[in-house]
Design a protein around this motif. Structure first.
Motif, PDB file in Angstrom:
ATOM      1  N   LEU A  99      -3.170   7.670  16.395  1.00 49.17           N
ATOM      2  CA  LEU A  99      -2.549   7.041  15.230  1.00 49.17           C
ATOM      3  C   LEU A  99      -3.537   7.001  14.069  1.00 49.17           C
ATOM      4  CD1 LEU A  99      -0.738   4.011  16.926  1.00 49.17           C
ATOM      5  CD2 LEU A  99       0.306   6.147  16.156  1.00 49.17           C
ATOM      6  N   ILE A 100      -2.984   7.004  12.856  1.00 50.94           N
ATOM      7  CA  ILE A 100      -3.785   6.948  11.639  1.00 50.94           C
ATOM      8  C   ILE A 100      -3.277   5.797  10.772  1.00 50.94           C
ATOM      9  CG2 ILE A 100      -4.486   8.165   9.539  1.00 50.94           C
ATOM     10  CD1 ILE A 100      -4.023  10.770  10.993  1.00 50.94           C
ATOM     11  N   CYS A 101      -4.188   4.955  10.326  1.00 49.96           N
ATOM     12  CA  CYS A 101      -3.834   3.866   9.411  1.00 49.96           C
ATOM     13  C   CYS A 101      -4.205   4.274   7.986  1.00 49.96           C
ATOM     14  CB  CYS A 101      -4.568   2.582   9.791  1.00 49.96           C
ATOM     15  SG  CYS A 101      -4.078   1.882  11.370  1.00 49.96           S
ATOM     16  N   LYS A 102      -3.222   4.257   7.108  1.00 50.83           N
ATOM     17  CA  LYS A 102      -3.446   4.623   5.712  1.00 50.83           C
ATOM     18  C   LYS A 102      -3.119   3.432   4.815  1.00 50.83           C
ATOM     19  CE  LYS A 102      -2.495   9.585   6.172  1.00 50.83           C
ATOM     20  NZ  LYS A 102      -1.691  10.726   5.679  1.00 50.83           N
ATOM     21  N   ILE A 103      -3.966   3.236   3.826  1.00 55.00           N
ATOM     22  CA  ILE A 103      -3.746   2.151   2.882  1.00 55.00           C
ATOM     23  C   ILE A 103      -2.470   2.410   2.096  1.00 55.00           C
ATOM     24  CG2 ILE A 103      -5.111   3.194   1.033  1.00 55.00           C
ATOM     25  CD1 ILE A 103      -6.143   0.359   0.416  1.00 55.00           C
ATOM     26  N   ASP A 104      -1.722   1.331   1.863  1.00 52.22           N
ATOM     27  CA  ASP A 104      -0.451   1.462   1.154  1.00 52.22           C
ATOM     28  C   ASP A 104      -0.481   0.623  -0.119  1.00 52.22           C
ATOM     29  OD1 ASP A 104       2.181   2.209   0.619  1.00 52.22           O
ATOM     30  OD2 ASP A 104       2.787   2.032   2.707  1.00 52.22           O
ATOM     31  N   THR A 105       0.688   0.353  -0.693  1.00 52.27           N
ATOM     32  CA  THR A 105       0.769  -0.280  -2.018  1.00 52.27           C
ATOM     33  C   THR A 105       0.048  -1.621  -2.076  1.00 52.27           C
ATOM     34  OG1 THR A 105       2.912   0.782  -2.353  1.00 52.27           O
ATOM     35  CG2 THR A 105       2.350  -1.048  -3.806  1.00 52.27           C
ATOM     36  N   ALA A 106       0.315  -2.496  -1.112  1.00 47.67           N
ATOM     37  CA  ALA A 106      -0.324  -3.816  -1.131  1.00 47.67           C
ATOM     38  C   ALA A 106      -1.836  -3.702  -0.991  1.00 47.67           C
ATOM     39  CB  ALA A 106       0.246  -4.689  -0.014  1.00 47.67           C
ATOM     40  N   GLY A 107      -2.306  -2.717  -0.229  1.00 47.43           N
ATOM     41  CA  GLY A 107      -3.742  -2.511  -0.104  1.00 47.43           C
ATOM     42  C   GLY A 107      -4.372  -2.089  -1.421  1.00 47.43           C
ATOM     43  N   ILE A 108      -3.677  -1.233  -2.173  1.00 50.35           N
ATOM     44  CA  ILE A 108      -4.180  -0.816  -3.488  1.00 50.35           C
ATOM     45  C   ILE A 108      -4.216  -2.007  -4.446  1.00 50.35           C
ATOM     46  CG2 ILE A 108      -3.719   0.664  -5.478  1.00 50.35           C
ATOM     47  CD1 ILE A 108      -2.489   2.678  -3.521  1.00 50.35           C
ATOM     48  N   LEU A 109      -3.174  -2.831  -4.418  1.00 51.75           N
ATOM     49  CA  LEU A 109      -3.156  -4.034  -5.254  1.00 51.75           C
ATOM     50  C   LEU A 109      -4.283  -4.979  -4.873  1.00 51.75           C
ATOM     51  CD1 LEU A 109       0.684  -4.780  -5.404  1.00 51.75           C
ATOM     52  CD2 LEU A 109      -0.731  -3.641  -7.123  1.00 51.75           C
TER      53      LEU A 109
ATOM     54  N   ASP B 194      -0.559  13.472  15.277  1.00 50.25           N
ATOM     55  CA  ASP B 194      -0.151  14.847  15.577  1.00 50.25           C
ATOM     56  C   ASP B 194       0.907  15.360  14.605  1.00 50.25           C
ATOM     57  OD1 ASP B 194      -1.897  14.900  17.741  1.00 50.25           O
ATOM     58  OD2 ASP B 194      -0.402  14.007  19.081  1.00 50.25           O
ATOM     59  N   SER B 195       1.970  14.582  14.438  1.00 51.23           N
ATOM     60  CA  SER B 195       3.078  15.036  13.593  1.00 51.23           C
ATOM     61  C   SER B 195       2.986  14.524  12.163  1.00 51.23           C
ATOM     62  CB  SER B 195       4.405  14.570  14.193  1.00 51.23           C
ATOM     63  OG  SER B 195       4.463  13.155  14.233  1.00 51.23           O
ATOM     64  N   ASN B 196       2.060  13.585  11.914  1.00 54.91           N
ATOM     65  CA  ASN B 196       1.919  12.954  10.600  1.00 54.91           C
ATOM     66  C   ASN B 196       3.199  12.241  10.161  1.00 54.91           C
ATOM     67  OD1 ASN B 196       0.162  12.294   8.491  1.00 54.91           O
ATOM     68  ND2 ASN B 196       0.973  13.913   7.169  1.00 54.91           N
ATOM     69  N   ALA B 197       4.001  11.843  11.142  1.00 52.21           N
ATOM     70  CA  ALA B 197       5.242  11.129  10.843  1.00 52.21           C
ATOM     71  C   ALA B 197       4.930   9.678  10.507  1.00 52.21           C
ATOM     72  CB  ALA B 197       6.185  11.189  12.040  1.00 52.21           C
ATOM     73  N   GLU B 198       5.585   9.189   9.450  1.00 53.93           N
ATOM     74  CA  GLU B 198       5.350   7.817   9.018  1.00 53.93           C
ATOM     75  C   GLU B 198       6.015   6.844   9.979  1.00 53.93           C
ATOM     76  OE1 GLU B 198       6.002   5.009   5.035  1.00 53.93           O
ATOM     77  OE2 GLU B 198       6.600   7.125   5.040  1.00 53.93           O
TER      78      GLU B 198
ATOM     79  N   ASP C 248       3.424  -3.947   3.044  1.00 52.40           N
ATOM     80  CA  ASP C 248       2.938  -2.572   3.085  1.00 52.40           C
ATOM     81  C   ASP C 248       1.464  -2.488   2.701  1.00 52.40           C
ATOM     82  OD1 ASP C 248       3.326  -3.295   0.470  1.00 52.40           O
ATOM     83  OD2 ASP C 248       4.445  -1.498  -0.102  1.00 52.40           O
ATOM     84  N   MET C 249       0.644  -3.322   3.346  1.00 50.46           N
ATOM     85  CA  MET C 249      -0.785  -3.219   3.101  1.00 50.46           C
ATOM     86  C   MET C 249      -1.330  -1.942   3.718  1.00 50.46           C
ATOM     87  SD  MET C 249      -3.699  -6.101   3.605  1.00 50.46           S
ATOM     88  CE  MET C 249      -5.322  -5.905   2.867  1.00 50.46           C
ATOM     89  N   LEU C 250      -0.813  -1.576   4.861  1.00 50.31           N
ATOM     90  CA  LEU C 250      -1.152  -0.295   5.467  1.00 50.31           C
ATOM     91  C   LEU C 250       0.056   0.238   6.217  1.00 50.31           C
ATOM     92  CD1 LEU C 250      -1.687  -0.495   8.821  1.00 50.31           C
ATOM     93  CD2 LEU C 250      -3.661  -1.758   8.039  1.00 50.31           C
ATOM     94  N   THR C 251       0.082   1.551   6.396  1.00 50.10           N
ATOM     95  CA  THR C 251       1.161   2.222   7.116  1.00 50.10           C
ATOM     96  C   THR C 251       0.554   3.045   8.253  1.00 50.10           C
ATOM     97  OG1 THR C 251       2.506   2.346   5.119  1.00 50.10           O
ATOM     98  CG2 THR C 251       3.104   3.817   6.907  1.00 50.10           C
ATOM     99  N   ILE C 252       1.229   3.023   9.377  1.00 45.37           N
ATOM    100  CA  ILE C 252       0.758   3.727  10.565  1.00 45.37           C
ATOM    101  C   ILE C 252       1.418   5.096  10.633  1.00 45.37           C
ATOM    102  CG2 ILE C 252       0.532   3.616  13.067  1.00 45.37           C
ATOM    103  CD1 ILE C 252       0.987   0.562  12.767  1.00 45.37           C
ATOM    104  N   PHE C 253       0.618   6.155  10.809  1.00 46.85           N
ATOM    105  CA  PHE C 253       1.117   7.521  10.915  1.00 46.85           C
ATOM    106  C   PHE C 253       0.740   8.082  12.282  1.00 46.85           C
ATOM    107  CE2 PHE C 253       1.030   6.828   6.421  1.00 46.85           C
ATOM    108  CZ  PHE C 253       2.053   7.610   5.897  1.00 46.85           C
ATOM    109  N   ASP C 254       1.597   8.956  12.774  1.00 48.20           N
ATOM    110  CA  ASP C 254       1.284   9.678  13.999  1.00 48.20           C
ATOM    111  C   ASP C 254       0.264  10.768  13.681  1.00 48.20           C
ATOM    112  OD1 ASP C 254       2.044  12.171  15.935  1.00 48.20           O
ATOM    113  OD2 ASP C 254       2.312  10.251  16.965  1.00 48.20           O
TER     114      ASP C 254
ATOM    115  N   ILE D 200      -5.571  -0.882  16.737  1.00 45.13           N
ATOM    116  CA  ILE D 200      -4.660   0.244  16.549  1.00 45.13           C
ATOM    117  C   ILE D 200      -5.233   1.275  15.576  1.00 45.13           C
ATOM    118  CG2 ILE D 200      -3.370  -0.817  14.656  1.00 45.13           C
ATOM    119  CD1 ILE D 200      -0.841   0.363  15.899  1.00 45.13           C
ATOM    120  N   CYS D 201      -6.015   0.823  14.606  1.00 44.46           N
ATOM    121  CA  CYS D 201      -6.575   1.752  13.622  1.00 44.46           C
ATOM    122  C   CYS D 201      -7.736   2.561  14.196  1.00 44.46           C
ATOM    123  CB  CYS D 201      -7.032   0.992  12.384  1.00 44.46           C
ATOM    124  SG  CYS D 201      -5.667   0.329  11.385  1.00 44.46           S
ATOM    125  N   SER D 202      -8.218   2.180  15.374  1.00 47.49           N
ATOM    126  CA  SER D 202      -9.288   2.939  16.023  1.00 47.49           C
ATOM    127  C   SER D 202      -8.765   3.907  17.076  1.00 47.49           C
ATOM    128  CB  SER D 202     -10.291   1.967  16.668  1.00 47.49           C
ATOM    129  OG  SER D 202      -9.659   1.177  17.661  1.00 47.49           O
TER     130      SER D 202
END
Length: 214
Positions: free
Chosen positions: A154-164, A38-42, A30-36, A148-150
């Motif tokens: 889609l939106i790439c958001k930093i997750d737990t592993a990224g914070i660590l 439009d709907s912001n669905a994880e 979970d270094m990053l998570t992909i979100f939609d 994909i992050c560009s």
């Protein structure tokens, strides 16, 4: 000086924390998570070596799968779009762990076999090595420089592993800073000792015999 010894122990502790966190980053998915967008669905979560996605359960709900290695995947968003950036981040992540391991072994040997608080050269070397660890660990964030992050949908958001990963970089940076501070302290102490010795030597010089005028 006892203070420099404490600084050495502190830098070793910071390096150990950074090393452990770096290993955790490689093990998590979970270094990053992909979100939609439009709907912001994880959607899918991905790490450097592992991947996690959502599946529909038997009751029509959505559940997360366990983390699996990329080698076990077929075609997926993460596998198809992260390959180039992922391989680069993997290399830097592994090199960062190897470098941190070597530095900690060198510092441990320094503490046990050769410890001179007045010598600034080892501290300068440790500061440089920890700076290398900082750079290598920070380069794992090339993982976010992927196709994909560009994308606009889609939106790439930093997750737990990224914070660590960020905390690990900070630990290596602080370890480098403490060693740099210790090297400056040693240089200043050695300079003061030299001035003191020179003053003592000049004070202990015998006075020249006075020459009597005829």
């Amino acid at each position: 000086m006892a203070l420099n010894l404490s600084v050495t122990h502190l830098s070793l502790f910071l390096a150990l924390v950074g090393f452990v966190l770096s290993c955790v980053v490689l093990a998590r998915c979970d270094m990053l998570t992909i979100f939609d967008a439009d709907s912001n669905a994880e959607g899918e979560s991905t790490g450097l070596f592992k991947f996690q996605s959502f599946v529909t359960d038997g009751q029509g709900g959505i559940a997360k799968q366990d983390c699996i290695y990329y080698s076990e995947l077929g075609s997926s968003i993460a596998r198809d779009n992260f390959l180039a950036s992922q391989m680069t981040a993997r290399v830097f992540g592994v090199l960062g762990i190897v470098a941190a391991s070597i530095v900690m072994l060198v510092i441990s040997g320094f503490l046990f076999f050769y410890y001179r608080t007045s010598d600034s050269i080892p501290f300068k070397l440790f500061a440089a090595l920890f700076a290398v660890c900082t750079v290598l660990q920070s380069l794992t964030f090339t993982f976010f420089d992927s196709e994909i992050c560009s994308r606009d949908d889609l939106i790439c958001k930093i997750d737990t592993a990224g914070i660590l990963d960020i905390v690990a970089v900070i630990c290596y940076f602080l370890a480098s800073g403490t060693c740099c501070w210790a090297s400056r302290s040693c240089s200043g102490a050695s300079g003061n000792d030299e001035d003191k010795d020179n003053a003592e030597d000049s004070g202990n010089q015998p006075e020249k015999d006075e020459v009597l005028e005829p």
